[in-house]
Design a protein around this motif. Structure first.
Motif, PDB file in Angstrom:
ATOM      1  N   LYS A  27      33.819  49.887 -36.548  1.00  0.00           N
ATOM      2  CA  LYS A  27      34.573  50.797 -35.664  1.00  0.00           C
ATOM      3  C   LYS A  27      35.103  52.012 -36.423  1.00  0.00           C
ATOM      4  CE  LYS A  27      37.209  52.285 -32.278  1.00  0.00           C
ATOM      5  NZ  LYS A  27      38.485  51.670 -31.903  1.00  0.00           N
ATOM      6  N   THR A  28      35.512  51.828 -37.657  1.00  0.00           N
ATOM      7  CA  THR A  28      36.199  52.901 -38.387  1.00  0.00           C
ATOM      8  C   THR A  28      35.958  52.786 -39.879  1.00  0.00           C
ATOM      9  OG1 THR A  28      38.358  53.880 -38.883  1.00  0.00           O
ATOM     10  CG2 THR A  28      38.300  51.501 -38.536  1.00  0.00           C
ATOM     11  N   ARG A  29      36.131  53.888 -40.562  1.00  0.00           N
ATOM     12  CA  ARG A  29      36.036  53.883 -42.021  1.00  0.00           C
ATOM     13  C   ARG A  29      37.413  53.923 -42.673  1.00  0.00           C
ATOM     14  NH1 ARG A  29      30.964  57.967 -43.540  1.00  0.00           N
ATOM     15  NH2 ARG A  29      29.349  56.802 -42.408  1.00  0.00           N
ATOM     16  N   GLU A  30      38.425  53.710 -41.879  1.00  0.00           N
ATOM     17  CA  GLU A  30      39.778  53.771 -42.400  1.00  0.00           C
ATOM     18  C   GLU A  30      40.099  52.537 -43.248  1.00  0.00           C
ATOM     19  OE1 GLU A  30      41.351  56.463 -42.182  1.00  0.00           O
ATOM     20  OE2 GLU A  30      40.067  57.429 -40.687  1.00  0.00           O
ATOM     21  N   THR A  31      41.212  52.615 -43.968  1.00  0.00           N
ATOM     22  CA  THR A  31      41.598  51.587 -44.931  1.00  0.00           C
ATOM     23  C   THR A  31      41.945  50.266 -44.250  1.00  0.00           C
ATOM     24  OG1 THR A  31      42.455  53.260 -46.450  1.00  0.00           O
ATOM     25  CG2 THR A  31      43.275  51.012 -46.732  1.00  0.00           C
ATOM     26  N   GLU A  71      23.699  45.145 -35.704  1.00  0.00           N
ATOM     27  CA  GLU A  71      24.155  46.184 -36.626  1.00  0.00           C
ATOM     28  C   GLU A  71      25.635  45.991 -36.941  1.00  0.00           C
ATOM     29  OE1 GLU A  71      23.728  49.304 -39.185  1.00  0.00           O
ATOM     30  OE2 GLU A  71      22.144  48.394 -37.975  1.00  0.00           O
ATOM     31  N   GLY A  72      25.943  45.870 -38.215  1.00  0.00           N
ATOM     32  CA  GLY A  72      27.330  45.748 -38.633  1.00  0.00           C
ATOM     33  C   GLY A  72      27.882  44.341 -38.584  1.00  0.00           C
ATOM     34  N   PHE A  73      27.046  43.344 -38.282  1.00  0.00           N
ATOM     35  CA  PHE A  73      27.563  41.974 -38.224  1.00  0.00           C
ATOM     36  C   PHE A  73      26.555  40.985 -38.793  1.00  0.00           C
ATOM     37  CE2 PHE A  73      28.291  37.987 -35.600  1.00  0.00           C
ATOM     38  CZ  PHE A  73      29.292  37.525 -36.434  1.00  0.00           C
ATOM     39  N   ASN A  74      26.967  40.323 -39.869  1.00  0.00           N
ATOM     40  CA  ASN A  74      26.183  39.259 -40.480  1.00  0.00           C
ATOM     41  C   ASN A  74      26.985  37.964 -40.387  1.00  0.00           C
ATOM     42  OD1 ASN A  74      25.174  37.419 -42.657  1.00  0.00           O
ATOM     43  ND2 ASN A  74      23.758  39.104 -42.996  1.00  0.00           N
ATOM     44  N   PRO A 118      43.498  52.676 -29.771  1.00  0.00           N
ATOM     45  CA  PRO A 118      43.377  54.073 -30.207  1.00  0.00           C
ATOM     46  C   PRO A 118      43.137  54.166 -31.714  1.00  0.00           C
ATOM     47  CG  PRO A 118      45.222  53.810 -28.697  1.00  0.00           C
ATOM     48  CD  PRO A 118      44.728  52.418 -29.020  1.00  0.00           C
ATOM     49  N   LYS A 119      42.691  55.327 -32.157  1.00  0.00           N
ATOM     50  CA  LYS A 119      42.321  55.525 -33.558  1.00  0.00           C
ATOM     51  C   LYS A 119      43.461  55.139 -34.490  1.00  0.00           C
ATOM     52  CE  LYS A 119      40.673  59.075 -36.790  1.00  0.00           C
ATOM     53  NZ  LYS A 119      39.632  58.215 -37.363  1.00  0.00           N
ATOM     54  N   LEU A 171      35.997  38.897 -29.867  1.00  0.00           N
ATOM     55  CA  LEU A 171      37.360  39.269 -29.472  1.00  0.00           C
ATOM     56  C   LEU A 171      37.896  40.386 -30.352  1.00  0.00           C
ATOM     57  CD1 LEU A 171      38.878  35.726 -28.767  1.00  0.00           C
ATOM     58  CD2 LEU A 171      38.485  37.545 -27.091  1.00  0.00           C
ATOM     59  N   PHE A 172      37.614  40.326 -31.654  1.00  0.00           N
ATOM     60  CA  PHE A 172      38.033  41.423 -32.538  1.00  0.00           C
ATOM     61  C   PHE A 172      37.326  42.724 -32.155  1.00  0.00           C
ATOM     62  CE2 PHE A 172      39.404  38.191 -35.806  1.00  0.00           C
ATOM     63  CZ  PHE A 172      40.709  38.607 -35.851  1.00  0.00           C
ATOM     64  N   GLU A 173      36.043  42.626 -31.858  1.00  0.00           N
ATOM     65  CA  GLU A 173      35.305  43.821 -31.435  1.00  0.00           C
ATOM     66  C   GLU A 173      35.946  44.455 -30.200  1.00  0.00           C
ATOM     67  OE1 GLU A 173      30.637  44.193 -32.435  1.00  0.00           O
ATOM     68  OE2 GLU A 173      31.154  42.853 -30.790  1.00  0.00           O
ATOM     69  N   GLU A 174      36.286  43.624 -29.225  1.00  0.00           N
ATOM     70  CA  GLU A 174      36.877  44.137 -27.992  1.00  0.00           C
ATOM     71  C   GLU A 174      38.264  44.706 -28.250  1.00  0.00           C
ATOM     72  OE1 GLU A 174      36.913  44.828 -23.744  1.00  0.00           O
ATOM     73  OE2 GLU A 174      35.420  44.662 -25.340  1.00  0.00           O
TER      74      GLU A 174
END
Length: 624
Positions: free
Chosen positions: A380-384, A81-84, A355-356, A346-349
């Motif tokens: 992880k987030t919907r931020e810009t 989920e979320g990774f192609n 923090p947010k 590594l990016f996922e971790e």
């Protein structure tokens, strides 16, 4: 036109063709004295550049949507989920100037098929030592019912080390494991460095950048400054804005080991009044990340075995398959797959422990790790998330361009894209719009790397009017491009005025050794380009280097060498007043005809970059 007489020799060499042929096509040359009427493939490509680029981008897109066991190739790569994974492959990256140089032959083949149809050619004599090119030509001739005859040319001696030649002989799965282990060992010294600060940061804006191009004088004082970001980090501190910096370590002469980089990361985190938090991607190495990477590899390996047998021979441009096949295998089974998956994990971790955040900003070159970052960020987030192309966008740098269907959003597993792209001038904005991006996806910002062009030292350059003509030679990132550039200069040097002085600035990762070019008298320097431009009358650049744009915007006359073995990767392609030379005679003529002391268009900076050193656009982007 009499069809039975339409045969042609395709000459895949920089040497002069064999004699006795009526029609000749020069695969890698602009001209030839023995055949003045020969067709030059580099010239054909320049004349049909827009159409050929679109055709190749369509070919890449069509591979992704080709059906395999009822699903598209892209859909097969959705491994969680979320990774192609498809978007991290070499096929999508399209790095035609270094990683996937075979793309240059693919573009030539697309152009050659047009010549076949236009001139009703019925027989081809192919002179080459390139086995993959032979396979593609056979398929092309089969498709167009053309007879083909082969003339074997001597193999060009490989410049690869013995280790690299041995590595190439290994099975692809062993290459994958070897690259994986090497990357872990190389970055292991960075493990945990900055982790405590990262987890407790109060900053809510994160920059993703290379640990490269660091200003050494500032680093020694514990201050982070990078050629990529100009004085933006200092400006953010002055505005009392806390930021996080996740670096991707790149080995160079300043920081030749991860251990040296780790020492500097610690030094950065102890200074700057806690307004900056620094870590590297290697900070998050651990057994959990390694294990998750191997689990992902198992899934990709299974898919890779299916895609490996994908046959495009019956497709519109199926004759390109022999060229593209190895990149498919490297990406799914071989040397790049585990490294790509490791970067994603590594990016996922890193984002899991962060923090947010309100915003993410990353250097955009559309390399494979960036698509991993985008997917990890959005999961992880919907931020810009803002992509920042830090230099220029060259016409033939295919990493920046995609088929127009990639932007319509009408299918699942669409290409991962940042929320916005920060463009640094009118030229870049124009390139992105022509490439298919929407107006509302683009943000205007100052060109951080080029702010020095708006200083008095550069704006008020007074050209030397004495008897000495100073030529600033700007080298390339790739050794083969630099060697070609200097070889052309060496051949031209004896024909130039005796009062020519050469100042040579190599790329930091590609040294130039004067003894390799005994026909030249040159001064090697690693001084900054900003300090060198006021000292020269002419800039002579490689086919690829972005430093050509520096000289142009400083109103220095620019001559760029055209390497016929590659596409025209110059950032100044199509610019008025820029000279291009493909051989020594053209270089001599260009230097002799330049009016020394006469500046180029004074408005050129405004046409290319936004250069307000107060950074109002960047401040608006950060604070909005």
């Amino acid at each position: 036109m009499n069809q039975k007489n339409q045969s042609i020799l395709v000459w895949d060499s920089v040497e002069s063709p064999l004699s006795g042929y009526r029609r000749v096509l020069l695969w890698k040359s602009f001209d030839c004295e023995a055949y003045p009427d020969a067709i030059s493939m580099p010239k054909v490509i320049e004349q049909n550049a827009d159409e050929l680029k679109k055709q190749y981008l369509k070919f890449v897109y069509d591979i992704g949507i080709k059906k395999l066991n009822g699903e598209t190739v892209i859909d097969h790569m959705q491994i969680r989920e979320g990774f192609n994974y498809w978007w991290m492959t070499l096929i999508v990256e399209k790095c035609n100037y270094s990683k996937s140089t075979w793309i240059n032959d693919a573009i030539r083949l697309l152009a050659f098929e047009k010549i076949i149809k236009k001139e009703s050619i019925h027989k081809i004599t192919l002179a080459t030592s390139n086995e993959l090119l032979i396979k593609s030509f056979r398929l092309l001739c089969l498709k167009n019912q053309i007879e083909i005859e082969l003339q074997n040319l001597p193999n060009v001696e490989s410049s690869k080390s013995k280790f690299r030649r041995f590595y190439a002989l290994l099975p692809l799965s062993l290459q994958a494991i070897s690259s994986f282990c090497f990357n872990i060992v190389r970055r292991w010294s960075l493990r945990g460095v900055g982790l405590k600060e990262w987890k407790s940061t109060t900053g809510d804006i994160t920059f993703f950048s290379y640990f490269f191009n660091i200003v050494q004088e500032s680093a020694e004082k514990g201050q982070y400054k990078s050629g990529y970001w100009g004085h933006l980090p200092d400006s953010l501190i002055q505005e009392n804005i806390s930021t996080n910096w996740l670096h991707i370590y790149v080995k160079d002469s300043v920081f030749p080991s991860a251990k040296k980089a780790a020492e500097l990361i610690r030094k950065f985190n102890k200074s700057r009044e806690c307004k900056q938090t620094h870590a590297t991607l290697g900070t998050f190495l651990g057994w959990k990340v390694i294990w998750n990477t191997l689990l992902d590899w198992r899934l990709i390996f299974q898919v890779g075995k299916e895609v490996e047998d994908l046959n495009l021979d019956n497709d519109a441009a199926g004759y390109l398959w022999p060229l593209i096949e190895m990149d498919i295998k490297k990406s799914l089974i071989g040397s790049t797959v585990l490294v790509n998956l490791l970067n994603f994990n590594l990016f996922e971790e890193a984002l899991r422990l962060l923090p947010k955040q309100k915003k993410g900003v990353y250097l955009q070159e559309n390399q494979s790790w960036e698509f991993g970052l985008i997917q990890a960020w959005k999961a992880k987030t919907r931020e810009t998330l803002i992509g920042v192309p830090h230099s220029t966008v060259r016409f033939w740098d295919l990493r920046y361009f995609f088929d127009s269907r990639s932007y319509n959003g009408k299918r699942s597993n669409q290409i991962p894209r940042p929320t916005k792209i920060a463009v640094n001038g009118q030229l870049m904005r124009k390139s992105y719009l022509e490439g298919g991006y929407n107006y509302d996806e683009l943000l205007n910002v100052e060109a951080l790397r080029y702010l020095y062009l708006n200083t008095d030292d550069v704006k008020n350059i007074n050209f030397y009017n004495n008897d000495c003509i100073v030529v600033l030679v700007l080298g390339d990132y790739l050794a083969e491009n630099t060697r070609y550039q200097i070889k052309v200069l060496e051949k031209a040097f004896s024909k130039l005025f005796s009062n020519i002085k050469l100042i040579v600035k190599p790329h930091p990762n590609c040294p130039i050794i004067p003894s390799d070019f005994p026909g030249l008298k040159m001064e090697i320097t690693m001084d900054s380009i900003s300090s060198l431009l006021p000292k020269c009358n002419i800039a002579y650049t490689s086919n690829v280097t972005s430093a050509a744009i520096d000289a142009y915007c400083a109103c220095i006359p620019v001559i760029s060498v055209l390497n016929p073995q590659t596409l025209n990767m110059s950032p100044l392609m199509g610019f008025e007043g820029v000279e291009f030379a493909s051989n020594a005679d053209e270089l001599v003529n260009a230097i002799n005809t330049i009016k020394i002391g006469q500046k180029n268009n004074k408005k050129c900076q405004d046409d290319v970059f936004w250069l307000d050193s107060k950074l109002p656009m960047w401040k608006n982007l950060i604070s909005s």
